[in-house]
Design an enzyme around this catalytic site. Structure first.
Site, PDB file in Angstrom:
ATOM      1  N   LYS A  95       0.845  -1.191   0.000  1.00 14.37           N
ATOM      2  CA  LYS A  95       0.000   0.000   0.000  1.00 14.37           C
ATOM      3  C   LYS A  95       0.883   1.244   0.000  1.00 14.37           C
ATOM      4  O   LYS A  95       1.945   1.269   0.631  1.00 14.37           O
ATOM      5  CB  LYS A  95      -0.899  -0.050   1.236  1.00 14.37           C
ATOM      6  CG  LYS A  95      -1.966   1.014   1.336  1.00 14.37           C
ATOM      7  CD  LYS A  95      -2.852   0.722   2.543  1.00 14.37           C
ATOM      8  CE  LYS A  95      -3.939   1.765   2.745  1.00 14.37           C
ATOM      9  NZ  LYS A  95      -4.815   1.417   3.897  1.00 14.37           N
ATOM     10  N   SER A 168      -9.908   1.983   2.306  1.00 16.19           N
ATOM     11  CA  SER A 168      -8.542   2.484   2.166  1.00 16.19           C
ATOM     12  C   SER A 168      -7.594   1.516   1.472  1.00 16.19           C
ATOM     13  O   SER A 168      -6.821   1.909   0.607  1.00 16.19           O
ATOM     14  CB  SER A 168      -7.998   2.843   3.551  1.00 16.19           C
ATOM     15  OG  SER A 168      -6.647   3.171   3.501  1.00 16.19           O
ATOM     16  N   SER A 192     -10.109  -1.335   7.070  1.00 15.80           N
ATOM     17  CA  SER A 192      -9.523  -1.166   5.739  1.00 15.80           C
ATOM     18  C   SER A 192      -8.721  -2.355   5.226  1.00 15.80           C
ATOM     19  O   SER A 192      -8.305  -2.350   4.070  1.00 15.80           O
ATOM     20  CB  SER A 192      -8.646   0.088   5.697  1.00 15.80           C
ATOM     21  OG  SER A 192      -9.436   1.233   5.875  1.00 15.80           O
TER      22      SER A 192
END
Length: 481
Positions: A95, A168, A192
């Site tokens: 991420k 997210s 998330s």
């Protein structure tokens, strides 16, 4: 000692290098034996990203040159007899809130679009030390809150473009589900890791708060932020967890407790394990398809030798209501310097969160801490009688994007969405999300297991056992080449 599965002969050197839906542990076995080349599989992954991600938008940045260099190094080391372990030569992605030395790391934010960290996040460094190949940085919402910056095209759910891909960590979810990496690192502050895994049919481990270092990542709310793997099966999550878990002097909040042998423990099964259920909590306002998945899951665990225990879970109303101001107060501190200097670069949702946190009074914040601590103690006491807790991830079928667009106008619906996720960020409890069925539209439906602090091994045991008896994790989105 790690035991690797035997790679099926038809997957060792498939035409065109189509390894993309192998489990990580299957790929690792082929790399270890020399049946699969890290260079070839990395090249195949980059070609798949180039072919698919123009429509799916899961990558914020593809690191093709460095990925190929890492793959060549891994291949040379393995050929020379220097095998680092089951991540060596395996293509992963992270991420875009995890710092990567010299590589743009924006955290989904326009204000950080030119930021190039001078060091790796601890988890990125540990993946590199394990020999993993980093394909790139995965797209995310602005600052890891609930919406993307207006300048960013959101990731698209490969199961259906009209469906929500989660919040997210949607980039990690989309990329892993679509076969554009063999696993990813995500973060979870309110759901998330869990919502994207539920939306895309993945397995997601949210470890105990502090079990995985948060050093070198853009925070949203430090006391709520968790870092964990998002993979196609629980055995894969165990391998990544083994690489990233453990104390970190650079993160004073990291747990110093000894790290388990997650890979070995994951094979222990669930015979005699007590799994708690609050039937009323799991039933009230929960759609029939999700209830059916829970019922079938209970039967699978019973057949595997687990004991199902009825219990009463503490009321979550206050914990869910308190999560938003708790997150906002911490986000206001995190963004204090950049927000005041660059407010015009913030999107409307994250800006409103920071403003809400700035407006929260000290007495209101202290009242939240008192309620949070009491709720944490009540949840901890439950685990004196059970090892695991079974709940939904969300109480309704997979959400469409149309439904998500009007969530902000329906506070009761938001509270429903958060009722099974936010409480376990407030407590810091570890959870695992597993696919357990499908909706009438053929979309994944997941369930969640929760454990006591540092109960990741138990979660992985349950995940591996369940997936050994079912095949939900073997389903992949249709329509992808």
């Amino acid at each position: 000692m790690i035991r690797f599965p035997v790679v099926p002969k038809d997957l060792r050197n498939p035409a065109g290098g189509e390894w993309h839906y192998l489990d990580l542990v299957e790929l690792a076995s082929g790399i270890r034996t020399g049946d699969i080349s890290p260079v070839a599989v990395t090249q195949a992954q980059l070609e798949r990203i180039a072919a698919l991600d123009g429509a799916l938008h899961s990558y914020a940045l593809v690191m093709a040159d460095s990925a190929m260099a890492q793959a060549r190094l891994a291949e040379a080391e393995i050929s020379a007899g220097h095998y680092r372990g089951p991540l060596h030569g395996v293509p992963l992605a992270v991420k875009d809130l995890f710092w990567t030395q010299g590589v743009p790391t924006a955290g989904g934010m326009a204000v950080h679009k030119d930021y190039r960290p001078t060091e790796d996040a601890t988890v990125v460094r540990r993946l590199k030390e394990a020999g993993a190949v980093l394909l790139g940085k995965l797209q995310m919402t602005e600052g890891a809150y609930s919406d993307h910056h207006p300048s960013i095209i959101p990731p698209v759910n490969p199961w259906g473009a009209q469906y929500w891909p989660g919040v997210s960590s949607s980039g990690p979810g989309v990329a892993t589900a679509a076969g554009m990496c063999f696993g990813a690192l995500g973060s979870d502050t309110g759901g998330s890791i869990r919502w994207p895994c539920a939306a895309t049919g993945l397995t997601g481990l949210k470890p105990t708060w502090g079990r995985v270092s948060r050093h070198g990542m853009f925070a949203l709310a430090p006391s709520l932020d968790h870092v964990g793997p998002m993979t196609r099966c629980a055995a894969d999550a165990a391998v990544i967890m083994a690489a990233i878990a453990g104390p970190d002097p650079s993160d004073p909040s990291s747990r110093v407790d000894p790290v388990c042998d997650y890979v070995a423990d994951a094979r222990l099964g669930v015979k005699g394990v007590r799994i708690g259920m609050d039937v009323a909590w799991n039933r009230d306002d929960v759609d029939p398809a999700t209830q059916s998945v829970l019922s079938e899951t209970v039967e699978v665990f019973r057949r595997l030798g687990a004991e199902i225990v009825q219990l009463r879970f503490p009321d979550v109303t206050e914990a869910v209501a308190d999560w938003t101001p708790q997150c906002a107060a911490e986000a206001a501190v995190v963004h204090e310097a950049t927000y005041l200097a660059h407010k015009q670069d913030y999107g409307p949702i994250l800006s409103s969160v920071v403003e809400a946190g700035r407006a929260l009074s000290e007495s209101e914040y202290q009242a939240i801490q008192q309620r949070r601590n009491e709720f944490r103690r009540r949840v901890a006491r439950l685990f004196s009688g059970v090892e695991l807790l079974l709940t939904p991830v969300q109480p309704f079928p997979p959400l469409t994007l149309d439904a998500v667009r009007i969530l902000g106008e329906q506070p009761d619906l938001i509270a429903q969405l958060q009722r099974f996720t936010c409480p376990f960020d407030m407590t810091g409890s570890p959870t695992i999300t597993l696919p357990g069925g499908v909706s009438q539209q053929g979309l994944p439906i997941a369930f969640q297991l929760v454990a006591a602090d540092l109960g990741e091994s138990m979660l992985l045991r349950a995940g591996v056992a369940f997936q050994g008896a079912t095949s939900w994790h073997r389903r992949h989105p249709g329509g992808l080449t």
